[in-house]
Design a protein around this motif. Structure first.
Motif, mmCIF file in Angstrom:
data_model
loop_
_atom_site.group_PDB
_atom_site.id
_atom_site.type_symbol
_atom_site.label_atom_id
_atom_site.label_comp_id
_atom_site.label_asym_id
_atom_site.label_seq_id
_atom_site.Cartn_x
_atom_site.Cartn_y
_atom_site.Cartn_z
ATOM 1 N N SER A 1 -6.480 -8.910 4.348
ATOM 2 C CA SER A 1 -7.854 -8.579 3.944
ATOM 3 C C SER A 1 -8.245 -9.108 2.564
ATOM 4 O O SER A 1 -9.396 -9.472 2.325
ATOM 5 N N GLY A 2 -7.307 -9.128 1.652
ATOM 6 C CA GLY A 2 -7.618 -9.682 0.337
ATOM 7 C C GLY A 2 -8.419 -8.757 -0.564
ATOM 8 O O GLY A 2 -9.091 -9.219 -1.489
ATOM 9 N N SER A 3 -8.320 -7.445 -0.340
ATOM 10 C CA SER A 3 -9.083 -6.547 -1.220
ATOM 11 C C SER A 3 -8.527 -6.586 -2.648
ATOM 12 O O SER A 3 -9.280 -6.429 -3.612
ATOM 13 N N ASN A 4 -7.231 -6.828 -2.792
ATOM 14 C CA ASN A 4 -6.683 -6.984 -4.143
ATOM 15 C C ASN A 4 -7.185 -8.269 -4.798
ATOM 16 O O ASN A 4 -7.502 -8.275 -5.987
ATOM 17 N N MET B 1 2.688 -11.488 2.883
ATOM 18 C CA MET B 1 3.784 -10.840 3.593
ATOM 19 C C MET B 1 4.916 -11.813 3.928
ATOM 20 O O MET B 1 5.337 -11.918 5.078
ATOM 21 N N HIS C 1 2.938 -3.741 -4.472
ATOM 22 C CA HIS C 1 3.476 -3.059 -3.297
ATOM 23 C C HIS C 1 2.929 -1.628 -3.242
ATOM 24 O O HIS C 1 2.889 -0.944 -4.269
ATOM 25 N N PRO C 2 2.549 -1.150 -2.055
ATOM 26 C CA PRO C 2 1.914 0.167 -1.938
ATOM 27 C C PRO C 2 2.911 1.325 -1.827
ATOM 28 O O PRO C 2 2.805 2.159 -0.924
ATOM 29 N N GLY D 1 8.938 -3.093 2.008
ATOM 30 C CA GLY D 1 8.640 -3.553 3.365
ATOM 31 C C GLY D 1 7.155 -3.585 3.659
ATOM 32 O O GLY D 1 6.337 -3.401 2.768
ATOM 33 N N ASP E 1 10.056 -7.126 -2.064
ATOM 34 C CA ASP E 1 9.487 -6.030 -2.854
ATOM 35 C C ASP E 1 10.486 -5.537 -3.907
ATOM 36 O O ASP E 1 10.777 -4.344 -4.026
ATOM 37 N N GLU F 1 -4.297 0.453 -6.496
ATOM 38 C CA GLU F 1 -3.841 -0.940 -6.607
ATOM 39 C C GLU F 1 -4.909 -1.789 -7.300
ATOM 40 O O GLU F 1 -4.602 -2.648 -8.125
#
Ligand code: GAR
Length: 213
Positions: free
Chosen positions: A11-14, A93, A112-113, A121, A148, A177
């Protein structure tokens, strides 16, 4: 501004949070290139909307990770990001190899979330929710050859709410994030991050400023 390349798979929201901060004049970086390993990554669309050059490199076209990384390095170099620039993995990823890391030594960062080293992962949010931890969050770190993994730059904690699944937790983590990733980049742009063994040290702002010509 610090030249950067951004790698996305989704999605590229970051990526968007970085673009928004640059346009707001509070993040001193220039995105020279956005690379995706997925043709349909919405992140590519976000880049195009802001006239940022894009490249698609399909890892499935390559026999080895090293061959894929070699082409990524070339594409990034051609865009004007060299050893002094930074490569930003924003929902990218793929594991990168020594070929990639050697070309941009200590200059590749990832978000990383989850609170690493817990829940690495592709399902960090869901894994934390499923485990039943009471606090999770996100981590920005320098990248090494493990997934990660690498020296931690900044983390933010997000409480896990009772009965909440990975999606709900993940969307609250994502908001965090979007705050910490641009912050880490701004520190890099100011030359304030130093790696000592595996520890990242944040130098004071005024000192870094004084060192600038
Ligand atoms: C983000 O939550 C990021 O932390 C995660 O992928 C998402 C990408 O969202 N990365 C990982 O899980 C890395 N292991 P975005 O494409 O909207 O920025």
């Amino acid at each position: 501004p610090l030249p950067i390349a951004v790698l996305v798979s989704g999605s590229g929201s970051n990526l968007q949070s970085i673009i928004d901060r640059i346009e707001a004049g509070v993040l001193d970086v220039e995105i020279k290139l956005v690379i995706s390993n997925k043709t349909d990554a919405y992140g590519l669309e976000r880049a195009r909307k802001h006239d940022i050059p894009t490249r698609v490199l399909l890892h499935t076209d390559y026999d080895s990770r090293e061959a894929f990384d070699t082409d990524m390095v070339h594409a990034i170099r051609e865009s004007g990001v060299d050893k002094g620039g930074v490569v930003v993995m924003a929902g990218f990823m793929r594991i990168v190899t020594h070929v990639f890391l050697g070309a941009f030594e200590n200059r590749v960062i990832n978000i990383h979330p989850a609170l690493l080293p817990s829940f690495p992962g592709v399902h960090g949010q869901g894994d934390a929710a499923e485990y039943g931890v009471k606090i999770s969050g996100c981590t920005v770190h320098f990248v090494d050859e493990q997934m990660d993994h690498g020296p931690v730059i900044i983390q933010a904690a997000v409480p896990c709410l009772p009965g909440e699944g990975g999606d709900a937790l993940g969307s609250r983590i994502l908001k965090m994030e979007h705050r910490v990733f641009p912050q880490a980049l701004q520190w890099l742009a100011e030359g304030r991050l130093e790696i000592d063994e595996r520890f990242v040290r944040l130098k004071p702002a005024n000192k870094a400023m004084a060192q600038q010509p």
